[in-house]
Design an enzyme around this catalytic site. Sequence first.
Site, PDB file in Angstrom:
ATOM      1  N   TYR A 261       0.851  -1.191   0.000  1.00 60.54           N
ATOM      2  CA  TYR A 261       0.000   0.000   0.000  1.00 60.54           C
ATOM      3  C   TYR A 261       0.882   1.234   0.000  1.00 60.54           C
ATOM      4  O   TYR A 261       1.870   1.314   0.733  1.00 60.54           O
ATOM      5  CB  TYR A 261      -0.885   0.019   1.260  1.00 60.54           C
ATOM      6  CG  TYR A 261      -1.628   1.328   1.428  1.00 60.54           C
ATOM      7  CD1 TYR A 261      -2.922   1.465   0.949  1.00 60.54           C
ATOM      8  CD2 TYR A 261      -1.016   2.426   2.038  1.00 60.54           C
ATOM      9  CE1 TYR A 261      -3.591   2.673   1.068  1.00 60.54           C
ATOM     10  CE2 TYR A 261      -1.681   3.639   2.153  1.00 60.54           C
ATOM     11  CZ  TYR A 261      -2.966   3.756   1.674  1.00 60.54           C
ATOM     12  OH  TYR A 261      -3.627   4.948   1.784  1.00 60.54           O
TER      13      TYR A 261
ATOM     14  N   GLU B 265      -3.643   7.454  -3.781  1.00 57.57           N
ATOM     15  CA  GLU B 265      -3.448   6.124  -3.229  1.00 57.57           C
ATOM     16  C   GLU B 265      -3.147   5.110  -4.328  1.00 57.57           C
ATOM     17  O   GLU B 265      -3.773   5.149  -5.388  1.00 57.57           O
ATOM     18  CB  GLU B 265      -4.741   5.729  -2.517  1.00 57.57           C
ATOM     19  CG  GLU B 265      -4.603   4.688  -1.441  1.00 57.57           C
ATOM     20  CD  GLU B 265      -5.950   4.438  -0.758  1.00 57.57           C
ATOM     21  OE1 GLU B 265      -6.189   5.035   0.303  1.00 57.57           O
ATOM     22  OE2 GLU B 265      -6.746   3.664  -1.291  1.00 57.57           O
TER      23      GLU B 265
END
Length: 383
Positions: free
Chosen positions: A101, A189
């Site tokens: 991530y 993101e």
Amino acid sequence: MNLHEYQAKDIFRRFGIPVPPGEVASTPEEAEQIARRYGGTVVVKAQVHTGGRGKAGGVKLAKTAAEARDVASRILGMNIKGLVVAKVLVTPAVDIATEAYLGIIIDRESKRAVVMASAAGGIDIEEVAATAPEKIVKLPVDPRYGLLPFESTRLAFALYGDPRQAKAAAAIVRQLYGVFAANGASLVEINPLVVTAGGELAALDGKMVIDDNELDRHPELEALRDKSEEAASEVAAREANLTFIKLDGNVGCVVNGAGLAMATMDLVKYYGGQPANFLDIGGSSSPQKVINALRIIAADPNVRAILFNIFGGITRTDDVANGIVAATSQNPLTVPVVIRLTGTNEEIAVAILKEHGYAAMTDMDEAVKRAVALATGGGSKVA
Ligand code: GDP
Ligand code: MN
């Protein structure tokens, strides 16, 4: 404002981030054609403004073009968290070795952009934060210097032991910060950032939220807006130049001034109610604003009572009164309304309202209590 994955990925590519190719389809036939062009296995991905598409069945592998068509026909029209899928992204499948991530948000506490990275990728970062916060590395960025090279390198090594991968990741962290800073984003993101079976890094998902206050400076981003993904009330409010945010409660609030609007919402909660919205009709004065505001709020089926809280300064309260009368004579309200107003031209406003059967209050506490009582009591009597 949210961007779609395919839009975010286009921007990522321009900043040098390795993103697999992809094309958007709005029919199963288009998806089939794209898949045929790529050859081999593809991933068909629902384009909606929400995460968790994978879990909801909105991300599927297809081994052949015919299968891509089949999968697309199932994903198109699917309802994911209240959003109907109108487009899918078709992208060549990647063999995944690991999923990480990487994200950047504005952190209100440190008042900085914070880069967040975790080797536990692929799943919602909120879930990682709740169950294993130690797996998230955070790096606040000093706005005076921006992201420094040694910082991105250190962060990258927290994700990857392999120096070649860490070096590639460090470049991606810097590029992602470039995306964030240059586009007025409040969030960017990549989840998952993967290492492929061949050892290369690739961004398989992309998310971007643009700060609405930056859109005047970025007409090219405003052009990417997908109104079909936004609450109808928010679209209508924006077009009417009202600052409006839809909430889940049942007390509709019409207020002038952002500060008073927030104080009103606090007071609604204080007295046991829940606001249905934030709405600032602004400082300038015009009955039309009130007409627009009432139309938007009255259209919300959750609203059980409407509360006006107007402090007349530049806003003339008689303008507001005229707006209420005009709006309700066009479209009579089906829920009770509580009107609190004080300040400029108050006597005129009270007289206008009285003439049309409305009582006006001057005390804010009393007005809020009344609105909350009407909303929770389920009364349908027009006040
Ligand atoms: P989200 O669920 O909305 O976050 O959608 P993602 O784009 O992150 O996709 C969900 C999951 O699907 C990812 O975490 C991957 O595990 C998987 N996925 C997405 N793209 C690919 C791909 O190209 N190849 C493979 N094998 N899996 C993929
Ligand atoms: Mn994802």
